[in-house]
Every structure is written in C-alpha cells, then in structure tokens.
Design a protein around this motif. Structure first.
Motif, short mmCIF file in Angstrom:
data_model
loop_
_atom_site.label_atom_id
_atom_site.label_comp_id
_atom_site.label_asym_id
_atom_site.label_seq_id
_atom_site.Cartn_x
_atom_site.Cartn_y
_atom_site.Cartn_z
N ALA A 65 0.83 -1.21 0.00
CA ALA A 65 0.00 0.00 0.00
C ALA A 65 0.86 1.26 0.00
CB ALA A 65 -0.92 -0.01 1.22
N LYS A 66 2.00 1.16 0.68
CA LYS A 66 2.91 2.30 0.77
C LYS A 66 3.77 2.43 -0.47
CE LYS A 66 6.41 4.27 3.87
NZ LYS A 66 7.19 4.06 5.13
N THR A 67 4.23 1.29 -0.98
CA THR A 67 5.09 1.27 -2.17
C THR A 67 4.55 0.24 -3.15
OG1 THR A 67 6.96 1.71 -0.67
CG2 THR A 67 7.49 1.13 -2.95
N PRO A 68 3.58 0.63 -4.00
CA PRO A 68 2.91 -0.33 -4.88
C PRO A 68 3.84 -1.07 -5.84
CG PRO A 68 1.70 1.74 -4.78
CD PRO A 68 3.00 1.98 -4.10
N ASP A 69 4.98 -0.46 -6.18
CA ASP A 69 5.88 -1.11 -7.13
C ASP A 69 6.92 -1.99 -6.42
OD1 ASP A 69 7.27 0.94 -5.96
OD2 ASP A 69 8.20 1.66 -7.82
N GLN A 70 6.78 -2.17 -5.11
CA GLN A 70 7.68 -3.07 -4.37
C GLN A 70 7.42 -4.51 -4.83
OE1 GLN A 70 10.18 -2.42 -1.74
NE2 GLN A 70 10.60 -4.42 -2.61
N ASP A 71 8.42 -5.11 -5.46
CA ASP A 71 8.17 -6.42 -6.05
C ASP A 71 9.07 -7.52 -5.49
OD1 ASP A 71 10.50 -5.54 -7.12
OD2 ASP A 71 9.99 -6.00 -9.21
#
Length: 415
Positions: A65-71
C-alpha cells in the motif's frame, strides 16, 4: 478505540481474503482433565498450519500500500514464517526470496515451495540461522527489497493480534484466562495489546520452552538479552533473543505469569493430543496445552483459551518424541552395565526383569577387561516404579551399572 485496535481489526478482515477464521473449539478431554472450560484456538488449521500467515499478510499488505511497485520481499526462516511468506507472496503475485539454512529438512523446503510456487525463490545458505539471516539482510539491501521480520515488526504484531480478534468474537465473551506460547514475541505481543483493550480483566499466561526462555531472561535483565545457549527442539519458539518491539509490549508482565516447560514433557502432550484427540501439534503448538499441567489451580472452574500455534510436525520426528516422552514419564531408562563374560551371566540379568519390562536396546560398547564387557541397555516398562525392582535386583546380583538416562552429555553421545 485506539489506533492499534482499529488496525488489528482491519487486519483480521483482510485475512478473509485468504482463509476463514481458524476454529475456536471447546475440548472436552482437556476440560474434564483439568476441571475447567478449555477452548483451543486452532492456528494449526490455518492454510500453512500456523499463525505466521497473519503477520506476513498484514506486513506485506502494508508495504504494498505504501510502495505499490515493491516487487521483492525477503525473509530468513527454516519453518513457519517461511511458509507464511511463501503463501502470501503467491497471493499478491510478488517475488519472495526465502533464505533457509543448509541444514533445513527437505520436508520443510518442499512445503515452502508448494505454498509459494513460481512466486518464490529459496536460497539455502549457512549452517546456522545467524549466517542465514545475515545473508538475507545483505541480499535485501542489495536489491532494494522489503525485509519481512518473523516477529519484531509493528505490522507483524498487528497481524498476529487478529488471533485475539477472532477468538473473542467466536467465544462471544471475554475468556477468564488465555495461555500463549512465546518465541520472539510477535503473537504474544499482538494478543496482549488487543486483550488489554477489549478484555482487560482477562488473565494471560506466557509459556516458553525451558531451553529458550528469552522473555523470562529479558524481564530479569530489564530488556532483551541474548541467551548463551538455546535448545532447538521446540523450533517454533526456541528464540535466543526476544524482539525489541515485542518486549516493549510485554515488559510489564509479572514474572510469575511466565512459565518454562521442559522439552521432554512437551512430548507427552504431543502424544496425548495425537493419540486421544487426533490433533497434530508441533512442539511449539503444544506449549500452551502442556502448560495447563502447571496451571491446574489457577484455571479450575474458569474459561481458558489456549492458542495452539502450529501443526507443522514432521512425522519423522515421532520416534524421538516418543523416546523423550517415555524418558520424562520414567518409563524408559538407559544403563551402562558391566556384564561378566561367563556362561549364564546374561540369563542372570534377564531374570531380574519383570513381566512388563522390555529390552529396547542391547549393545556391546567395548570390552573393558578380560572378564567383563560394557553393555548399553535400554529398558522400557509400563510403570515407573518397576525400575525400583530392577535396581534392587541389579544390586543384589552384584552387577555394576550406571543410569545414564539423565546424563545429557553421555546420553547424547551413546544414545
């Protein structure tokens, strides 16, 4: 309503996307045995057979939610935390890199792989967990991943609090007593904070394995302290140092509310739950149930909730569990016997044994002299007092012997 309570309830609702609430079941066998109204919160029936999926889900959800592109999400674990992270990585469709010690049993590796599928990568690094953890954290920093702590993380603590949210709703009232297993403290901290607000009169007991009393040590020291030695048998709760964030929640716990349980006695409870109830519990999952033996006076006539935290039990360990349970109950002993090398000596020894005594092991270790041989003997019986008669017979027969059952150094070497 506090911010923590709101977040814990949101976390509890998020769980429903992955699994229904784990059952809260009244246990008639334990209730009758201890004269109390005993309920089991069956975290061993979650999709990964432990509560660890909860903290992993909440922490990963918050991070995305905080960093949507965290993969990339990284963790270090040889057990339940790894499986929880694997399951949640697959759910969110992100990459999970799970570091495990080289010594991790293949069964645990395969279960983690099944839960995570193509979403995860397993890296086996280090003979000891500290080495594995260091490698995981270094890799996480290198790739810019998000590290998922097994317990010392506020989002993980919130997620574990969902256990209490479900239990109170399922019971329909506040229990008189809750019994919690303690390892790193994530589960106990989450439940303690939740109950502190919604059920402040509920009494909480915290249970640790005797070979890993990190909470008791921290309370005595006034802060988290690393234990010099840890017995890893109760692998789901054998933690050398309780978390800083979790201890901040638990720091005011009265010392008499923390109990240490001998590892061998836990084995008697594992077998009892398996044979009588058909419930499969791992050692950490049996902690809260085993503690009832020490809490008989405190729980009499009261409503008690025990959290059975996990059921990831490798049945290859069953012979060891049976062995330890028998030794704790006094039903099995190991002797080093100096047996005369003469005709009839073995027969003389065998005549000492009663009708309920069985030889489980008989092994010549070496000849210590021309006329004597040293023998390792394992004897099983059905009543502890039978050994009194055996020792009387050995003494009367002039046999030289040593009981090595409780000598950890010798027993570990020869048994």
């Amino acid at each position: 309503m506090s911010d923590f309570l709101k977040k814990a309830r949101v976390a509890e609702q998020q769980m429903r996307a992955l699994f229904p609430a784990t059952p809260l079941q009244r246990n008639d066998h334990l209730s009758a045995k201890f004269g109390a109204d005993i309920w089991l919160k069956r975290e061993d029936l979650s999709p990964v057979r432990s509560y660890k999926i909860r903290g992993a889900l909440n922490a990963m959800s918050k991070a995305l939610a905080k960093t949507p592109d965290q993969d990339v999400f990284v963790c270090a674990s040889a057990g339940n935390h790894a499986q929880g992270v694997a399951y949640v990585s697959k759910h969110f469709g992100v990459k999970g890199v799970i570091f495990m010690p080289v010594t991790t049993p293949q069964q645990k590796i395969e279960k983690t792989r099944i839960f995570g599928g193509d979403a995860i990568e397993i890296r086996l690094i280090g003979d000891y967990f500290d080495d594995t953890l260091a490698a995981a954290q270094a890799y996480c920093a290198e790739v810019g991943g998000h590290f998922l702590s097994p317990f010392d993380d506020k989002d993980v603590i919130e997620g574990q609090a969902s256990v209490a949210a479900e239990a109170v709703a399922q019971l329909g009232r506040s229990p008189d007593i809750v019994v919690l297993p303690v390892g790193g403290g994530g589960l106990s901290a989450g439940i303690t904070r939740y109950l502190g607000e919604v059920a402040p009169k509920t009494d909480i007991f915290y249970v640790e394995p005797a070979g890993g009393t990190s909470l008791a040590a921290a309370l005595a020291h006034g802060g988290p302290i690393t234990l010099e030695q840890v017995d890893n048998f109760v692998d789901g709760a054998a933690v050398a140092r309780i978390g800083a964030l979790t201890f901040d929640v638990l720091k005011d716990t009265p010392k008499d509310k923390v109990r240490a349980i001998p590892e061998d006695r836990i084995c008697t409870t594992i077998l009892d739950m398996l044979n009588v109830e058909g419930v499969v519990l791992e050692p950490a999952g049996a902690l809260s149930v085993d503690a009832l033996k020490d809490l008989r006076d405190e729980i009499a006539g009261k409503t008690v909730v025990c959290v059975t935290s996990g059921g990831n039990f490798d049945f290859e360990r069953l012979p060891e569990v049976k062995e330890r349970a028998q030794r704790y109950a006094g039903l099995k002993k190991y002797l080093l016997l100096r047996l005369p090398q003469r005709p009839g000596a073995l027969k003389d020894f065998l005549q000492i044994l009663g009708p309920d005594d069985n030889i489980a092991r008989f092994e010549y270790l070496k000849k210590s002299a021309r006329n004597f041989g040293s023998v390792l003997i394992g004897i099983e019986t059905n009543r502890p007092e039978n050994f009194d008669a055996i020792f009387v017979g050995l003494d009367a027969g002039g046999f030289a012997y040593s009981d090595i059952t409780d000598d950890e150094t010798v027993a570990e070497f020869v048994i």
